[in-house]
Structures are given as structure tokens and as C-alpha cells.
Scaffold this active site. Sequence first.
Site, PDB file in Angstrom:
ATOM      1  CG  ASP A 202      -1.956   1.071   1.214  1.00 13.41           C
ATOM      2  OD1 ASP A 202      -3.071   0.766   0.765  1.00 13.41           O
ATOM      3  OD2 ASP A 202      -1.659   2.205   1.643  1.00 13.41           O
ATOM      4  CG  ASN A 210      -4.949  10.990  -5.407  1.00 15.44           C
ATOM      5  OD1 ASN A 210      -4.278  11.094  -6.435  1.00 15.44           O
ATOM      6  ND2 ASN A 210      -5.532   9.869  -5.057  1.00 15.44           N
ATOM      7  CG  HIS A 215      -7.754  12.407  -8.376  1.00 19.49           C
ATOM      8  ND1 HIS A 215      -7.831  11.322  -7.542  1.00 19.49           N
ATOM      9  CD2 HIS A 215      -8.515  13.369  -7.805  1.00 19.49           C
ATOM     10  CE1 HIS A 215      -8.603  11.600  -6.516  1.00 19.49           C
ATOM     11  NE2 HIS A 215      -9.039  12.842  -6.643  1.00 19.49           N
ATOM     12  CG  ASP A 219      -4.682   8.263 -12.277  1.00 18.64           C
ATOM     13  OD1 ASP A 219      -4.994   7.748 -11.174  1.00 18.64           O
ATOM     14  OD2 ASP A 219      -5.519   8.669 -13.103  1.00 18.64           O
ATOM     15  CD  GLU A 245      -4.413   4.047  -1.253  1.00 18.45           C
ATOM     16  OE1 GLU A 245      -4.592   4.398  -0.079  1.00 18.45           O
ATOM     17  OE2 GLU A 245      -5.298   4.146  -2.131  1.00 18.45           O
TER      18      GLU A 245
END
Length: 343
Positions: A202, A210, A215, A219, A245
Site C-alpha cells: 500500500d 492526490n 489525481h 495516477d 493505491e
Amino acid sequence: MHSASELIESFARTTAQHDRDQIEVLLARLLHDYFKTGNVAVYRVVEEDDCTRRVQRRVLIDPHGREYGPVAGSLRELPRLQDKRHWNECDVSLEAVCYRADSEAAVGTVFPLPGDRRAVGLIEIELLTRRNSLPPRDVRLISGVLRLLANHLALLDYGQRDALTGLLNRRTFEQNFDKIVGRSRTVAPGGPVSPSWFAIADVDRFKSINDRYGHLFGDDVLLLVSGLMRQAFRDSDQLYRFGGEEFVVVLEAMTLEHAQAALERLRRRIGEHTFPQIGAITISIGYTRIGIADPAVTCFDRADAALYYAKEHGRNQLRCYETLIARGELEKSNEAAACVELF
């Protein structure tokens, strides 16, 4: 020997399948039925940590039509691709290679199942005859069929992958997990030579990435992390994106020491990488051994507990559930009472 049209008809039935293991069995069977003599074997090419390419037999049909499944043993016990000249030549050239078997009465031809750059599989046909090799017409026909099969597998692969990262998706994990447990049961009569491992990785503080950068940059982080994951593991290791994530890694036939080293290699690579605009990020990883009777939800629960421990104790760490339990740092969960649905 059947006609070419019958071979193509059989191939059409094979490509109606969506299960790779079943496709391999049907492929071996249709080639055996086509030639009616000798051995037909289907192999997968897998890689070790050091990029050594090994050959794993998935199915063999003998001259009497008897079927044999995957060879038992750990990854390091598998033959290396370079151990046989015709295997290595086929892999490098991506062309069919004829050879004479150990027995002077038998000749063989090995065909590549082509991937992006090198073979992802080999199909070996050994004929118990005294002729020199397969006729060129048959070699061309089989090579063409295998190129079509490679395209079919690529389409299957596309449906099994996450649209953003290209890693396997959560639905594919659900379909694969029972097979992983089944392989662990059948590697050896007394249990697996080396166990399999389930890990959750994670990205630390991903929400803040973010929120701060947007975002699109988030990404980009996920794309770069997925690329670093591919570099850190073998081709045979299974890498999944579960959403957001969160990533899952399945390592089969690997000792605890090697599993820990592979996961630590991932943690270190990500920590050392510079991400554009963002700089450094870290990940936390929790992992557990896959038992021979484990449902997926149990493995997820244990690995998630180890991951939570890593997050609570500073992040940017690798933690093993079984080790935490043995040290008394984590209480054993009541797995029998687990009722949370994973999927």
C-alpha cells in the site's frame, strides 16, 4: 494423421476456452491426435529472481495417449532453458527448431509460443519414427496455429488486467486463487517443497498525494509503482492491483527468506525512486504464508493485519504476519469466525 482442416477445427474448440490450464491440456491433446505418435509436451517459461529462465512442463501426452500433469518440485528444480540447445535456440529465434532426441529412433521439433520479445512457452513434439523431421508443411501449419493461440492468450490477458496499470485485476485474483492453493497441495506428497506467499503493498499517504498534486499525478504514481513492481519480481510472480493505491503480490514456490528478500527489494526500489513533481514516496507491505486449505479472505485478513501493523509503526516497512504472531507483537485473529466478504 488427421487433416489440416480437422486440426484447425480442434484449435477453434480450444480457443473457446478461457482457462489457460485447460487450453494447455487441449493444445497437447489436439497435437497428439493430429500426429498419432510420439510425445507432445507443453511448457511454460518462467523466470527466477536472477532472471534465469526455466522451463516448467505443464502437460505431457505420451505415445499411448496417457496424460501427465505439471512436474512437481520447486522453481529452482526446474530445468534451465539453456540446458537444451534446441530450447534456447527456439526461445531466441522464435522459430521452430528440429532436433534428434536421445534415442536415435526419435526426432523432435520444438515450437515457441511467442510473447512480446521472447517465448512465453514451448511446445515439443517428439515422433517415434526414423524420418528426419516434421514435413515443412506441418511445421508451417503448427507455427501458424500457435501464433493465433498467442493472439488469443493476449486477448484473454487484456481482460484480466487493470486498465490503468496493466497489472492483473481483482477479478482475476478471485479466479486464480483456488488454483494457487491447489498447486500448493500437489507440489509434493508431503506438502509443498517451498510455500506460497500473499502480500499486500500500500502506497503510504497516497490520499495526501492526490489532495496536494491532483489525481493525474496520483495516477502517474500508480503507473510508476506498477513498473517498479514488474522490475522487482519474476515473470512467474503474480502482481495485482486491487484498487486505489493497494496492490497484491502472490509468490509461489518460494522460501520465507526469498519471499522476504523479493518484497524488501520492492520496498527499497520504490523508496529510492524519484517521482516527478512529488519526489520520494514509500510503501508499506504486509504478507502471510498461503496455507493449503486457506480461503482468499483468510489470507487477505492476515496480510492486512500485518500491513496495518506496519502502518501503525512508522510506515515504509515490511512485516510478516506469522513472524509478528510468533513474537507476540500481534494477536492471532479468529479466522474461523471471519465473515467479511473479500469480493
